[in-house]
Design an enzyme around this catalytic site. Structure first.
Site, PDB file in Angstrom:
ATOM      1  N   ASP A   5      23.644  51.813  27.789  1.00 55.37           N
ATOM      2  CA  ASP A   5      23.160  51.004  28.749  1.00 55.37           C
ATOM      3  C   ASP A   5      24.280  50.072  29.319  1.00 55.37           C
ATOM      4  OD1 ASP A   5      19.780  50.286  27.511  1.00 55.37           O
ATOM      5  OD2 ASP A   5      20.540  52.108  28.582  1.00 55.37           O
ATOM      6  N   GLU A  21      23.079  59.499  33.328  1.00 56.51           N
ATOM      7  CA  GLU A  21      24.293  58.748  33.495  1.00 56.51           C
ATOM      8  C   GLU A  21      24.872  59.168  34.668  1.00 56.51           C
ATOM      9  OE1 GLU A  21      23.166  60.916  31.232  1.00 56.51           O
ATOM     10  OE2 GLU A  21      24.662  62.461  30.714  1.00 56.51           O
TER      11      GLU A  21
END
Length: 1014
Positions: free
Chosen positions: A908, A934
């Site tokens: 994250d 992503e």
């Protein structure tokens, strides 16, 4: 000269050349029903280590209640949906991990769980409710031994467990294991176990076969005759199976197999019961599979798969063939399975093989190291059927194969002399029965002895012959130098050529084919068609050409082949589509109806055309074979679901077999098409969710929603990924997928070809949605399979109705108070009250703006979420000029490795940092958003492709120069970026798809780079 290419003499049962190709498809059909059965070997698609298997030696197979296939290996367990392999291996956790990576046996249970028998770790049960392995003890209150050989249902709510040191029973209701006494006659070592439909319990033991009859508590040896049956039943018994007819099949360690019929009489398996005549032992039989009432497959440890028809005097082996990638990957077979879609799975020592017995519209005849019923090579350039029904194949390097379908053999001939190593492209049988062969010059073959006369017409020895046609005693010879006419009686040779000064001469000197239509002769050339009244006509041809301004003329001047259907219609193959000659009166111009890509053909370059009995036309193309309906003229393209395995065809090689099959030659071998074959009706395989993550966390398999069910997302589970697949396991590369979220998406989102079918959404607004999934199959029986999944996203606290009502009431109360104060203090505090109202108004606007931002912003990065970004990018696209706006699609490299190494919190942090860097590197007016997982995306208005690449490179360098420090560890961060400039007329989806393909190129170019879409 002629030389017969004889196959190597058989050396023992393993190397028998005839037997591997006697397997009949669908397995068990008699030759009278399918004359091509001896040549139609099963085609196996392979799955190996390169596809994701953790070990090449596969040991067990099962299909669970959701129709996913489980594969046991020596290094772990695999869950497979046709696209993805999810691997489970030993973790060292004795409570919830697989106890041993070496899986020996599998048993799927009705509740969706799976029993796993391991080599040393005992028994485990996979529970889809938590995706954990629950391991049973070994010893006290557990299995008799850690080595589990076999598992079998008990007909109720339990399972039998055959182990190294005893027989056990698992009660699935109480989850308790109890030992089952087997008596003093049996050894402790048990290899197999089976409870038949009558309730008798059969035990395959190290000392032979034992049975505990219904009502008894003792295991005894079943009564059986002496001889081969006794030899089998006294050997170690590794495999047991009860078929649909009630027969019990028994496979031994080294004595072959036997079976007990429904009347209780024991029967030998022809040629595979007892020891061989030379004393050599048989391979171990590891598993049985009943394909139909006539055919049983025996999986052996060393001799591949044996197909057997009860009552037959022999078994028919299917072996690994190093020359045929479509054969079994290995000869050591551990397990067999037929799934719900009809596919047959074979677990071997070199991976898993899958065979579709219903894919029979077409099959490929290929070369092999066993050359009794296979081709000499893959290059089939000419096909001809003589009056005896023999099929002649002209091949490269002087090879000729003669297929005798009636007797199930292929003769391999080799031309010599002046025709040595010359391509063979044409044949014709003259009235005396002699077969003339067109190669570099001509040869002549005796129809009885197959003796060859080289250089049959010496004057043509330097001429490549493309086609031959006999007209009475005249032999017409098509070449690159016009047509030669040879009188076989007088040996006179005449030449017919193109004269550029004579428009009625032969249309071109390149004559690809010659056909007799009625009494006329049609010459198909590279520049149109020339029609002569008879074979003796040398000039004054009627030339049929393409007229660019006439759509009813010949579609293209390069003509390849011609065929007539039973109704007399003429189909003409050209390199501009398939032409159907319309009816016309004598003297009128020829008019054609053209069938091409708009009618469904995958290409308009027609190499060969053939007609079936129903008047349909079949054509070979550079990329496959298609059927054109004779009535509707709609084209259907064959695929691997139909059995088509050869993709490329470049020659005008085609013929019709005596029994009606259509033959097409090309670079990959011979394709045989059964035009009347229709697969059996089967229900559609489910289109199912096979894996899911919520906010990056995997969802237990039991919670995966099925069609018609609803997946509920909590207030903070707004990021969703769903992997889905059509669980027929057939032709994954030929299945198209798409999806749309009703209430969120306006159009279908197409899954790019070659990508895994997945659905990804981030920051879904709260509400109820219907996620529609679609799979479209191709081939002769195309289908669209749909599934709808409900998605319910719960609101956050401030989005609930209670919170909104309370807020409204508070607002009303505040307004009432302000109104009262205004009444009381109207004159003295008018200005102050007005200021308070203004302040409240500003607060409300700010709160509404914040709510809008929350619904449009990605929580992790602060960038636009996918929905908001696509809305804004659509506005940019609507205002942009051609080439004056770019999108840059960015994917963090090796992000899964970062998650696996440093944890999801570190992942994250990497995504959050990447979002900040992208936002910093963008200009004012640029858009930046999180596309999913992503993947980040930027839209650059007023930017050319070169400028867009500069921005992408700036972002990429900034990312590479900004490692993320998380909990004291430095994490390197790079990205691959695909950039696409907008093209006038393309949709936003097409624009993004080109950027995605550029991203794919950047990934495969080495990562940490940018790539521009063409």
């Amino acid at each position: 000269m002629i030389r017969y290419l004889a196959g190597r003499a058989p050396r023992g049962w393993r190397l028998a050349l005839l037997l591997p190709w006697l397997v009949l498809l669908p397995l068990g059909l008699a030759r009278a029903e399918d004359p091509w059965a001896p040549f139609d070997a099963p085609w196996f698609d392979r799955l190996g280590v390169s596809d994701g298997l953790p070990h090449s030696i596969t040991t067990a197979l099962a299909q669970d209640e959701r129709q996913l296939v489980w594969i046991g290996t020596m290094a772990g367990l695999v869950r497979y949906d046709g696209y993805r392999m999810q691997v489970f291996t030993a973790t060292g956790n004795p409570a919830y991990g697989l106890p041993d990576a070496y899986v020996r046996s599998l048993l799927a249970l009705p509740d969706g769980s799976l029993l796993i028998g391991t080599n040393a770790g005992g028994l485990s049960r996979f529970d889809p409710a938590d995706n954990r392995f629950h391991n049973y003890p070994v010893g006290k209150d557990g299995t008799s031994d850690g080595k589990i050989y076999a598992l079998a249902r008990d007909g109720d709510s339990g399972a039998w467990i055959a182990t190294e040191r005893g027989l056990d029973h698992l009660d699935l209701r109480s989850n308790r294991i109890t030992a089952v006494p087997t008596g003093n006659a049996a050894a402790p070592r048990n290899f197999s176990v089976l409870q038949d439909h009558a309730g008798n319990l059969w035990l395959g033991n190290n000392l032979g076969l034992f049975v505990r009859y219904v009502g008894s508590h003792a295991f005894v040896r079943p009564r059986h005759p002496a001889g081969d049956i006794h030899t089998v039943l006294s050997d170690g018994i590794w495999a047991l199976h009860e078929d649909r007819e009630g027969r019990l099949w028994v496979g031994s360690t080294r004595s072959g197999a036997a079976y007990r019929d429904a009347d209780g009489r024991w029967q030998a398996v022809g040629g595979f019961s007892g020891y061989r005549q030379d004393g050599e032992r048989h391979p171990t039989v590891r598993d049985f599979l009943e394909l139909n009432a006539d055919t049983l497959w025996l999986g052996t440890d060393g001799d591949g798969v044996l197909a057997y028809t009860p009552g037959s005097d022999h078994v028919r082996p299917m072996l690994h063939d190093t020359a045929m990638p479509s054969s079994l990957p290995g000869n050591a077979v551990r397990a067999l399975l037929q799934d719900h879609a009809g596919n047959v799975w074979v677990a071997t020592d070199l991976g898993v093989a899958r065979h579709d017995p219903d894919a029979r519209t077409a099959f490929a005849l290929l070369p092999s190291s066993h050359d009794e019923r296979t081709l000499a090579n893959t290059n089939v350039r000419g096909i001809y059927v003589d009056t005896r029904g023999r099929i002649w194949l002209g091949m490269s390097a002087g090879h000729i194969d003669v297929i005798d379908v009636e007797h199930g053999v292929i003769r391999h001939l080799q031309l010599g002399g002046s025709q040595t190593r010359r391509d063979v492209q044409a044949f014709h049988e003259m009235p005396d029965g002699a077969i003339w062969v067109g190669t570099q010059g001509l040869a002549r073959i005796s129809p009885d002895t197959l003796a060859v006369q080289d250089s049959a017409i010496p004057a043509l020895d330097d001429k490549p012959v493309l086609h031959l046609l006999g007209y009475d005693r005249q032999l017409l010879i098509a070449t690159y130098d016009g047509v030669y006419r040879y009188d076989t009686r007088t040996r006179a040779l005449a030449h017919i050529g193109h004269d550029p000064n004579d428009p009625d001469s032969l249309a071109s000197n390149t004559v690809r084919a010659i056909e007799r239509i009625g009494n006329a002769v049609w010459y198909l050339t590279s520049h149109g068609i020339s029609i002569a009244g008879d074979a003796m006509q040398n000039h004054g041809f009627r030339n049929v050409l393409n007229q660019p301004d006439d759509p009813s003329s010949l579609p293209n001047n390069l003509v390849s082949s011609i065929a007539s259907d039973p109704q007399g219609a003429l189909w003409i193959g050209t390199y501009g589509g398939l032409a159907l000659l319309e009816s016309h009166a004598p003297g009128e111009p020829f008019r054609f109806r053209t069938i091409g890509v708009p009618q469904g053909l995958s290409s308009e370059n027609i190499n060969a055309v053939q007609s079936d009995d129903q008047g349909n036309a079949w054509v070979s193309l550079p990329n496959g074979i298609s059927r054109i309906d004779g009535t509707t003229h709609v084209a259907r393209n064959l695929g691997s679901r139909d059995g088509l395995r050869i993709a490329s065809y470049i020659y005008a090689a085609t013929a019709r077999a005596p029994s009606g099959e259509l033959l097409f030659g090309g670079l990959g071998g011979l394709t045989v098409v059964r035009p009347d074959w229709r697969p059996p009706d089967r229900p559609d395989a489910p289109l199912a969710i096979t894996y899911a993550t919520l906010n990056g966390q995997p969802l237990p398999f039991a919670r995966l929603p099925r069609a018609g069910e609803t997946l509920r997302l909590g207030p903070h589970s707004r990021s969703l990924r769903l992997d889905f697949a059509l669980l027929d396991y057939q032709a994954p590369a030929e299945t198209s997928y798409s999806y749309r979220m009703m209430g969120f998406d306006e159009e279908w989102t197409e899954v790019p070809h070659g990508s895994l079918p997945s659905v990804i959404y981030t920051n879904l607004p709260h509400g109820d949605y219907a996620l529609q999934l679609r799979a479209q199959t191709h081939g002769m029986e195309p289908r669209a399979i749909m599934a709808t999944i409900g998605i319910a996203v719960e609101p956050r606290w401030y989005e609930t109705l209670t919170a909104l009502v309370a807020g409204g009431l508070l607002l009303l109360a505040a307004l009432a108070g302000v109104t009262q104060l205004r009444t009381l203090y109207l004159r003295r505090q008018a200005r102050q009250l007005q200021q308070q109202i203004d302040a409240h108004t500003r607060d409300l606007l700010s709160a509404n703006q914040r709510l809008d931002e929350l619904a449009s912003t990605d929580e992790l990065t602060g960038l636009c979420n996918r929905r908001r970004f696509l809305q804004l990018a659509e506005e940019v696209r609507g205002q942009a000029a051609d080439g004056n706006a770019c999108v840059a699609l960015l994917d963090l490299d090796h992000f899964k490795q970062i998650n696996d190494t440093y944890g999801h919190l570190a992942g994250d942090a990497v995504i959050r940092t990447a979002g900040r860097i992208v936002r910093e590197q963008c200009r004012e007016g640029d858009l930046a958003g999180r596309y999913g997982g992503e993947e980040l995306v930027a839209c650059l208005p007023g930017t050319t492709l070169a400028q867009g690449m500069e921005v992408a490179e700036r972002i990429r360098r900034a990312l590479a120069a900004s490692p993320v420090v998380h909990e004291g560890q430095s994490i390197a961060m790079t990205a691959s970026i695909g950039v696409a400039a907008w093209r006038a007329g393309e949709s936003l989806s097409q624009w993004l798809s080109r950027a995605d393909r550029a991203l794919y190129e950047a990934k495969h170019g080495g990562r940490n780079r940018s790539a521009a879409a063409p």
